[in-house]
Design a protein around this motif. Structure first.
Motif, mmCIF file in Angstrom:
data_model
loop_
_atom_site.group_PDB
_atom_site.id
_atom_site.type_symbol
_atom_site.label_atom_id
_atom_site.label_comp_id
_atom_site.label_asym_id
_atom_site.label_seq_id
_atom_site.Cartn_x
_atom_site.Cartn_y
_atom_site.Cartn_z
ATOM 1 N N HIS A 267 0.835 -1.202 0.000
ATOM 2 C CA HIS A 267 0.000 0.000 0.000
ATOM 3 C C HIS A 267 0.873 1.257 0.000
ATOM 4 O O HIS A 267 0.554 2.252 -0.674
ATOM 5 N N ALA A 268 1.968 1.224 0.752
ATOM 6 C CA ALA A 268 2.858 2.382 0.793
ATOM 7 C C ALA A 268 3.484 2.640 -0.582
ATOM 8 O O ALA A 268 3.611 3.789 -1.018
ATOM 9 N N ILE A 269 3.867 1.575 -1.257
ATOM 10 C CA ILE A 269 4.432 1.719 -2.603
ATOM 11 C C ILE A 269 3.388 2.282 -3.559
ATOM 12 O O ILE A 269 3.662 3.178 -4.360
ATOM 13 N N GLY A 270 2.171 1.744 -3.470
ATOM 14 C CA GLY A 270 1.104 2.209 -4.353
ATOM 15 C C GLY A 270 0.775 3.673 -4.164
ATOM 16 O O GLY A 270 0.448 4.383 -5.128
ATOM 17 N N ARG A 271 0.863 4.171 -2.939
ATOM 18 C CA ARG A 271 0.538 5.575 -2.681
ATOM 19 C C ARG A 271 1.543 6.524 -3.316
ATOM 20 O O ARG A 271 1.232 7.694 -3.570
ATOM 21 N N LEU A 272 2.741 6.034 -3.574
ATOM 22 C CA LEU A 272 3.783 6.898 -4.131
ATOM 23 C C LEU A 272 3.756 6.954 -5.649
ATOM 24 O O LEU A 272 4.493 7.725 -6.256
ATOM 25 N N THR A 273 2.921 6.115 -6.293
ATOM 26 C CA THR A 273 2.888 6.096 -7.757
ATOM 27 C C THR A 273 1.962 7.181 -8.299
ATOM 28 O O THR A 273 1.108 7.688 -7.584
#
Length: 273
Positions: A267-273
């Motif tokens: 989820h953290a990775i997805g928020r940065l895209t």
């Protein structure tokens, strides 16, 4: 076509087209020539070994004369190397691969979270993206427990086995049917367990409902993996974040206990895209 995996798994640019690309002018047939060139490069990338001219022509549906003209231009630009009447990809492809790794924002944003996961769990962590009806690792952080096989970035992997099922779980039925057509023949795991399209479709619905998949020696002997989806702001699955473990160090229950931690990282990775 996606071949049944094993442990080792698992049109064209003429001189005129190159000139057009350089001077920005568009001429009739330019896009067709470009697509044919890309077809040739993709055929060589998927072949697994250097190819004869006749092999390339057959794989791309081009005449040998057209394939040869394309290969001649690609060889001059170092996209292709000719050795002993066979062709393979040239050094320029390594340069473009480096450029992808350098400039890709998804893998750059993910690296910190992957390093934290590897440090906390002792396991290797991989980030994979869709490539047509396959998946490709684009980043990896090694853990302290070595795997029994190599998983290099850029190696195409199947969607119907292992962590790839996470991508397949979010397919609509027509796309799933296209995947089954591409796989073709009997589907089986590396251990020889046979399954049908209906079996797989039912399993995929379960994976989608629970939000993760634990693979146990589906694609490689001696390996378990935990895969969770990475989604963007619109909810689309853009990647898989996977933990990779030797079977002797982590049980299925051990990996399932890590689902919350891996999901938070995804989820953290997805928020940065």
């Amino acid at each position: 076509m996606i071949a049944a995996p094993t442990h080792n798994e698992a049109e064209t640019m003429t001189e005129t087209t190159l000139a057009e690309a350089n001077d920005g002018k568009t001429r009739p047939g330019g896009m067709r020539s470009l697509e044919r060139s890309l077809d040739v490069l993709e055929a060589l990338a998927h072949a697994g070994q250097p190819q004869r001219l006749v092999d390339i022509a057959q794989a791309t549906g081009l005449s040998p004369a057209t394939a040869l003209r394309i290969l001649t231009v690609l060889e001059r630009r170092q996209f292709v190397i000719a050795e002993n009447l066979r062709y393979r990809l040239g050094v320029v492809n390594l340069v473009t691969s480096y450029a992808f790794t350098r400039d890709d924002t998804l893998s750059s944003h993910a690296k910190r979270f992957m390093q934290e996961l590897a440090a906390a769990t002792g396991l290797s962590v991989a980030l994979q993206v869709r490539y047509g009806l396959q998946r490709v690792p684009i980043a990896r952080v090694s853990g302290k427990d070595p795997l029994r096989y190599e998983l290099p970035n850029g190696r195409p992997l199947p969607l119907h086995l292992g962590a790839g099922k996470v991508f397949a779980a979010y397919m609509e039925r027509p796309e799933f049917d296209a995947l089954m057509d591409a796989v073709g023949g009997t589907m089986r795991t590396i251990r020889g367990d046979v399954f049908t399209p209906d079996d797989l479709w039912q399993e995929l619905q379960q994976i989608r409902a629970r939000g993760y998949h634990v693979s146990e020696e589906e694609r490689a002997i001696g390996t378990r993996s935990l895969g969770v989806p990475v989604t963007d702001a619109s909810g689309d699955v853009i990647a898989i974040l996977a933990l990779l473990s030797p079977t002797e160090t982590h049980t299925r229950q051990d990996l399932e206990a890590l689902v919350p931690e891996v999901t938070r990282a995804a989820h953290a990775i997805g928020r940065l895209t």
